[in-house]
Design a protein around this motif. Structure first.
Motif, mmCIF file in Angstrom:
data_model
loop_
_atom_site.group_PDB
_atom_site.id
_atom_site.type_symbol
_atom_site.label_atom_id
_atom_site.label_comp_id
_atom_site.label_asym_id
_atom_site.label_seq_id
_atom_site.Cartn_x
_atom_site.Cartn_y
_atom_site.Cartn_z
ATOM 1 N N VAL A 79 44.588 62.990 -6.280
ATOM 2 C CA VAL A 79 44.949 61.625 -5.879
ATOM 3 C C VAL A 79 44.790 61.491 -4.370
ATOM 4 C CG1 VAL A 79 46.801 59.915 -5.765
ATOM 5 C CG2 VAL A 79 46.492 61.282 -7.843
ATOM 6 N N LEU A 80 45.209 62.512 -3.617
ATOM 7 C CA LEU A 80 45.007 62.487 -2.172
ATOM 8 C C LEU A 80 43.523 62.393 -1.824
ATOM 9 C CD1 LEU A 80 47.586 65.190 -0.988
ATOM 10 C CD2 LEU A 80 47.792 62.697 -0.802
ATOM 11 N N LYS A 81 42.686 62.994 -2.642
ATOM 12 C CA LYS A 81 41.251 62.908 -2.390
ATOM 13 C C LYS A 81 40.703 61.511 -2.643
ATOM 14 C CE LYS A 81 38.224 65.977 -3.130
ATOM 15 N NZ LYS A 81 37.289 66.940 -3.740
ATOM 16 N N GLU A 82 41.441 60.669 -3.340
ATOM 17 C CA GLU A 82 41.030 59.280 -3.484
ATOM 18 C C GLU A 82 41.182 58.534 -2.153
ATOM 19 O OE1 GLU A 82 39.582 57.894 -5.947
ATOM 20 O OE2 GLU A 82 39.873 59.367 -7.546
ATOM 21 N N TYR A 83 42.039 59.045 -1.308
ATOM 22 C CA TYR A 83 42.220 58.440 0.020
ATOM 23 C C TYR A 83 41.078 58.856 0.938
ATOM 24 C CZ TYR A 83 45.355 55.885 3.119
ATOM 25 O OH TYR A 83 45.921 54.917 3.920
ATOM 26 N N ASN A 84 40.654 60.097 0.793
ATOM 27 C CA ASN A 84 39.524 60.639 1.546
ATOM 28 C C ASN A 84 38.967 61.768 0.698
ATOM 29 O OD1 ASN A 84 38.055 62.509 3.332
ATOM 30 N ND2 ASN A 84 38.836 61.265 5.018
ATOM 31 N N THR A 85 37.668 61.728 0.428
ATOM 32 C CA THR A 85 37.103 62.613 -0.594
ATOM 33 C C THR A 85 37.008 64.079 -0.172
ATOM 34 O OG1 THR A 85 34.850 62.101 0.165
ATOM 35 C CG2 THR A 85 35.756 60.759 -1.631
ATOM 36 N N SER A 86 37.353 64.407 1.045
ATOM 37 C CA SER A 86 37.250 65.784 1.515
ATOM 38 C C SER A 86 38.390 66.657 0.987
ATOM 39 C CB SER A 86 37.261 65.804 3.050
ATOM 40 O OG SER A 86 37.475 67.110 3.537
ATOM 41 N N ASP A 87 38.047 67.841 0.471
ATOM 42 C CA ASP A 87 39.070 68.821 0.094
ATOM 43 C C ASP A 87 39.956 69.150 1.293
ATOM 44 O OD1 ASP A 87 38.251 69.120 -2.544
ATOM 45 O OD2 ASP A 87 36.913 70.786 -2.099
ATOM 46 N N LEU A 88 39.320 69.291 2.456
ATOM 47 C CA LEU A 88 40.068 69.682 3.646
ATOM 48 C C LEU A 88 41.039 68.589 4.079
ATOM 49 C CD1 LEU A 88 37.320 71.514 5.738
ATOM 50 C CD2 LEU A 88 38.854 72.417 3.984
ATOM 51 N N TYR A 89 40.649 67.338 3.910
ATOM 52 C CA TYR A 89 41.562 66.246 4.239
ATOM 53 C C TYR A 89 42.812 66.328 3.362
ATOM 54 C CZ TYR A 89 43.582 61.582 4.640
ATOM 55 O OH TYR A 89 44.458 60.537 4.829
ATOM 56 N N ALA A 90 42.599 66.477 2.058
ATOM 57 C CA ALA A 90 43.747 66.536 1.143
ATOM 58 C C ALA A 90 44.629 67.736 1.463
ATOM 59 C CB ALA A 90 43.264 66.591 -0.310
ATOM 60 N N LEU A 91 44.020 68.871 1.832
ATOM 61 C CA LEU A 91 44.799 70.046 2.216
ATOM 62 C C LEU A 91 45.581 69.794 3.507
ATOM 63 C CD1 LEU A 91 42.587 73.204 1.581
ATOM 64 C CD2 LEU A 91 44.796 72.635 0.535
ATOM 65 N N PHE A 92 44.944 69.109 4.442
ATOM 66 C CA PHE A 92 45.629 68.783 5.695
ATOM 67 C C PHE A 92 46.877 67.953 5.412
ATOM 68 C CE2 PHE A 92 46.712 66.316 9.354
ATOM 69 C CZ PHE A 92 46.382 67.079 10.462
ATOM 70 N N ILE A 93 46.738 66.941 4.559
ATOM 71 C CA ILE A 93 47.885 66.086 4.238
ATOM 72 C C ILE A 93 48.970 66.914 3.555
ATOM 73 C CG2 ILE A 93 48.677 64.100 2.909
ATOM 74 C CD1 ILE A 93 46.924 63.466 5.403
ATOM 75 N N GLY A 94 48.578 67.784 2.627
ATOM 76 C CA GLY A 94 49.557 68.633 1.948
ATOM 77 C C GLY A 94 50.279 69.556 2.916
ATOM 78 N N LEU A 95 49.514 70.195 3.812
ATOM 79 C CA LEU A 95 50.117 71.111 4.786
ATOM 80 C C LEU A 95 51.054 70.363 5.734
ATOM 81 C CD1 LEU A 95 50.353 73.825 6.274
ATOM 82 C CD2 LEU A 95 48.285 73.212 7.551
ATOM 83 N N ALA A 96 50.579 69.223 6.262
ATOM 84 C CA ALA A 96 51.403 68.456 7.194
ATOM 85 C C ALA A 96 52.670 67.953 6.506
ATOM 86 C CB ALA A 96 50.603 67.289 7.763
ATOM 87 N N ALA A 97 52.551 67.512 5.261
ATOM 88 C CA ALA A 97 53.732 67.043 4.521
ATOM 89 C C ALA A 97 54.728 68.179 4.315
ATOM 90 C CB ALA A 97 53.305 66.461 3.174
ATOM 91 N N ASP A 98 54.230 69.370 3.998
ATOM 92 C CA ASP A 98 55.124 70.522 3.834
ATOM 93 C C ASP A 98 55.848 70.838 5.141
ATOM 94 O OD1 ASP A 98 54.378 70.723 1.207
ATOM 95 O OD2 ASP A 98 53.091 72.480 1.480
ATOM 96 N N ARG A 99 55.136 70.719 6.247
ATOM 97 C CA ARG A 99 55.754 71.013 7.541
ATOM 98 C C ARG A 99 56.754 69.935 7.933
ATOM 99 N NH1 ARG A 99 51.430 73.730 11.627
ATOM 100 N NH2 ARG A 99 53.173 73.314 13.051
ATOM 101 N N ILE A 100 56.484 68.699 7.569
ATOM 102 C CA ILE A 100 57.450 67.637 7.839
ATOM 103 C C ILE A 100 58.741 67.907 7.068
ATOM 104 C CG2 ILE A 100 57.945 65.181 7.439
ATOM 105 C CD1 ILE A 100 54.932 64.677 8.010
ATOM 106 N N ALA A 101 58.589 68.389 5.833
ATOM 107 C CA ALA A 101 59.757 68.616 4.978
ATOM 108 C C ALA A 101 60.458 69.939 5.260
ATOM 109 C CB ALA A 101 59.333 68.560 3.507
ATOM 110 N N GLN A 102 59.663 70.984 5.628
ATOM 111 C CA GLN A 102 60.209 72.338 5.671
ATOM 112 C C GLN A 102 60.208 72.983 7.050
ATOM 113 O OE1 GLN A 102 57.849 74.544 2.838
ATOM 114 N NE2 GLN A 102 57.918 72.858 1.364
ATOM 115 N N GLY A 103 59.657 72.313 8.034
ATOM 116 C CA GLY A 103 59.548 72.949 9.342
ATOM 117 C C GLY A 103 58.221 73.651 9.513
ATOM 118 N N ASP A 104 58.174 74.654 10.380
ATOM 119 C CA ASP A 104 56.922 75.320 10.752
ATOM 120 C C ASP A 104 56.379 76.144 9.586
ATOM 121 O OD1 ASP A 104 54.768 76.198 12.134
ATOM 122 O OD2 ASP A 104 55.854 77.681 13.312
#
Length: 420
Positions: free
Chosen positions: A324-349
């Protein structure tokens, strides 16, 4: 053979020079002035009839294009009399080490900015999550990535950008549809002409919606009667959530997990069409990084192996929400970036534990040549577009295994030569 009467020589030369001028006008690249004239003629004779048929008033049309001229500095344009140019060098994140995409300077700015705004907009984010089911960290990560939480400038006039691209770009039909959608936004009173500020690609507002996405997904969440993705934080965040929900975001699930993949599990099992229940992946020896077990609620749910750099980088079990994140931007790396950044927002470093290998050094044309060679051998690479997507990666792994090589599932210079 008849000789030319000297008395007619001046007339002949004049006609010959006139003919040369006409031919030159047909074949030479258009000057800026002539492009302006052709653009105006195209607006009036080509675009306006279609816009009128779609309910756009003459007043809206005139206001949208008042003073607008083609912006010839935009990329991917083909001027009248010219042929499309193929860049000699084509640089994209996927062609170097994917690790460059996750530069700490960028990830850190998005995650720290997201944490600050999570506190500031707690009530709004809670209401949005309750209505749409998308977690706040995901919304904040997208907001930060797309526009730096609104700090990125949107200096372009959307009608200048979309008009230029609909007239001159290599993908005219796509931009024509977006241009007509932008006119509809103004016609329906959803935004005034003066507010239609965009990126160089024609994307609108802080969520960076193309006009068709604005019409489908943007919402007025603050209840002021305006759908304002340029200035209203509630509208911005809720519009992102609505977008993801309409593309199938599964409430209660995250985006995925970083995992370790034993050598006994082929990297060619990657892809959204080769999913298994997470419990089955676990039986194959795939484990979460850090030693935690997969949540009990996830055991029967479907997961998908995802290895964006093949054996040369981190591996993941992705949920349907990743795609679903790839529907926002078709790049695998983009979706991974969003996932990683979201995890850091929720969990810290929080960072990926595995390093990205020193892969890359290929241009898009190199990968396209590899894809065509694999296609000739019967492999499904998706399309020979020069993008190393999951079908290309797993086809590489299958070819490597078939030819007695260690499967890496990622292109390199030696592989391009070997497959040829």
């Amino acid at each position: 053979m008849h000789s030319l009467n000297p008395r007619y020589l001046p007339i002949f030369l004049a006609r010959f020079l006139l003919l040369l001028g006409v031919v030159a006008g047909l074949t030479a690249p258009a000057s800026a002035a002539s492009v302006d004239d052709q653009f105006r003629a195209w607006l009036q004779n080509d675009l306006w009839p279609e816009a009128k048929a779609k309910g756009i008033s003459q007043a809206t049309f005139k206001a949208a294009f008042d003073g607008v001229r083609p912006n010839l500095k935009l990329p991917d344009l083909v001027l009248p009399g010219e042929k499309p140019k193929t860049p000699k060098k084509q640089h994209q994140a996927e062609f170097g080490s994917p690790g460059a995409y996750f530069a700490e300077k960028i990830v850190g700015a998005v995650s720290s900015g997201g944490r600050a705004r999570a506190g500031k907009y707690t009530a709004t984010l809670s209401q949005i999550e309750k209505r749409y089911g998308v977690p706040a960290p995901i919304l904040l990560a997208i907001w930060g990535r797309e526009s730096g939480f609104g700090t990125a400038k949107m200096p372009y006039d959307a009608f200048e950008v979309l008009g230029t691209k609909a007239f001159l770009a290599t993908r005219k039909d796509m931009f024509r549809e977006e241009l007509l959608a932008a006119l509809e936004i103004v016609q329906r009173g959803l935004a005034p002409v003066g507010a239609m500020k965009s990126s160089w690609a024609g994307a609108l507002g802080q969520p960076q919606f193309m006009p068709t996405s604005f019409l489908k997904h943007a919402v007025d969440f603050d209840g002021d009667g305006k759908t304002d993705i340029w200035n209203s934080v509630p509208d911005i965040l809720a519009s992102i959530a609505n977008y993801l929900t309409q593309y199938g975001w599964v409430k209660g699930r995250g985006w995925g997990y970083e995992v370790t993949v034993p050598e006994s599990v082929s990297c060619s099992l990657e892809g959204p069409d080769r999913g298994k229940p997470i419990a089955e992946w676990a039986k194959l020896g795939i484990k979460r990084v850090g030693g935690k077990a997969f949540p009990a609620s996830e055991q029967k749910a479907e997961g998908f192996l995802m290895m964006p750099a093949g054996r040369n980088g981190p591996a993941f079990l992705a949920t349907p929400n990743f795609y679903v994140l790839k529907e926002y931007n078709t790049s695998d790396l983009y979706a991974l970036f969003i996932g990683l950044a979201a995890d850091r927002i929720a969990q810290g470093d929080h960072r990926f534990s595995a390093d990205w290998g020193a892969v890359g050094g290929l241009y898009r044309s190199d990968i396209a040549a590899l894809q065509r060679a694999l296609e000739k051998k019967g492999y499904d690479v998706g399309s020979a577009d020069g993008l190393p997507g999951f079908k290309t990666r797993r086809s590489i792994g299958e070819w490597q295994a078939k030819n007695g090589r260690a499967a890496t599932c990622y292109p390199d210079t030696a592989l391009v030569q070997a497959v040829k």
